[in-house]
Design a protein around this motif. Structure first.
Motif: not given
Length: 192
Positions: A144-161, A172-182
């Motif tokens: 869960k911490q990795k997911v939280t960190d990934a979403l935080r990095l994505y939201d910052s707009g400073q990092y590419s996928v 990448q699939g997990s990140l996109y699934r979590k973004l879609k779920k959110r």
């Protein structure tokens, strides 16, 4: 019209034996191909289906020429029957236009269904056995911490996928699934 169909699996194999057998019984048109029978989608088989018409007969040297998998063979014969096309297999002496040939085909279908059911049963028994031994089945849960960190990095707009995946270690699939779920959760909240 009597349409002969011949197939071998590779370019190195020859069709002579099949062609000789088909010549002996006679046909009006020949469709031949060199392609593996493990694939249901084949140019020669497509050509056969595009050629046949109501009342035609397809002649094959052996039922195995239609495919490698019993289910594929049965579905191919069934599709031909639905189009009003009979099938004659020389090696098995199977003619779907006769009561005996139709009965043989139905017995093959029963055996194929049994084969399918036994496979499902074995898989389910294996899963139950593994579960009883404490083996966790399904996808591993994500940290869960990795997911939280990934979403935080994505939201910052400073990092590419690509960077986020490298930094956090999630796919990448997990990140996109979590973004879609959110996104879906946010849309549900907004509509209330």
């Amino acid at each position: 019209m009597r349409i002969a169909y011949a197939r071998v699996s590779t370019d190195k194999q020859e069709l002579y034996r099949q062609l000789d057998a088909l010549e002996r019984v006679g046909y009006d048109k020949l469709i031949q191909e060199k392609f593996t029978g493990t694939q249901k989608k084949r140019t020669g088989l497509d050509s056969l289906f595009n050629t046949v018409r109501l009342g035609d007969t397809v002649i094959i040297e052996s039922i195995s020429r239609l495919g490698r998998k019993t289910l594929d063979i049965l579905s191919t014969v069934e599709e031909l029957k639905e189009q009003g096309v009979e099938v004659i297999s020389l090696k098995e002496n199977l003619d779907t236009s006769t009561p005996t040939g139709q009965a043989m085909f139905q017995m093959m279908a029963v055996i194929a269904q049994l084969e399918r059911d036994l496979t499902v049963q074995r898989v389910n028994e294996g899963l139950a056995s593994a579960k009883a031994r404490g083996v966790k089945l399904g996808r591993p849960t994500m940290d869960k911490q990795k997911v939280t960190d990934a979403l935080r990095l994505y939201d910052s707009g400073q990092y590419s996928v690509k960077d986020i995946i490298r930094i956090t270690g999630i796919s990448q699939g997990s990140l996109y699934r979590k973004l879609k779920k959110r996104e879906n959760n946010n849309n549900v909240r907004l509509s209330k």
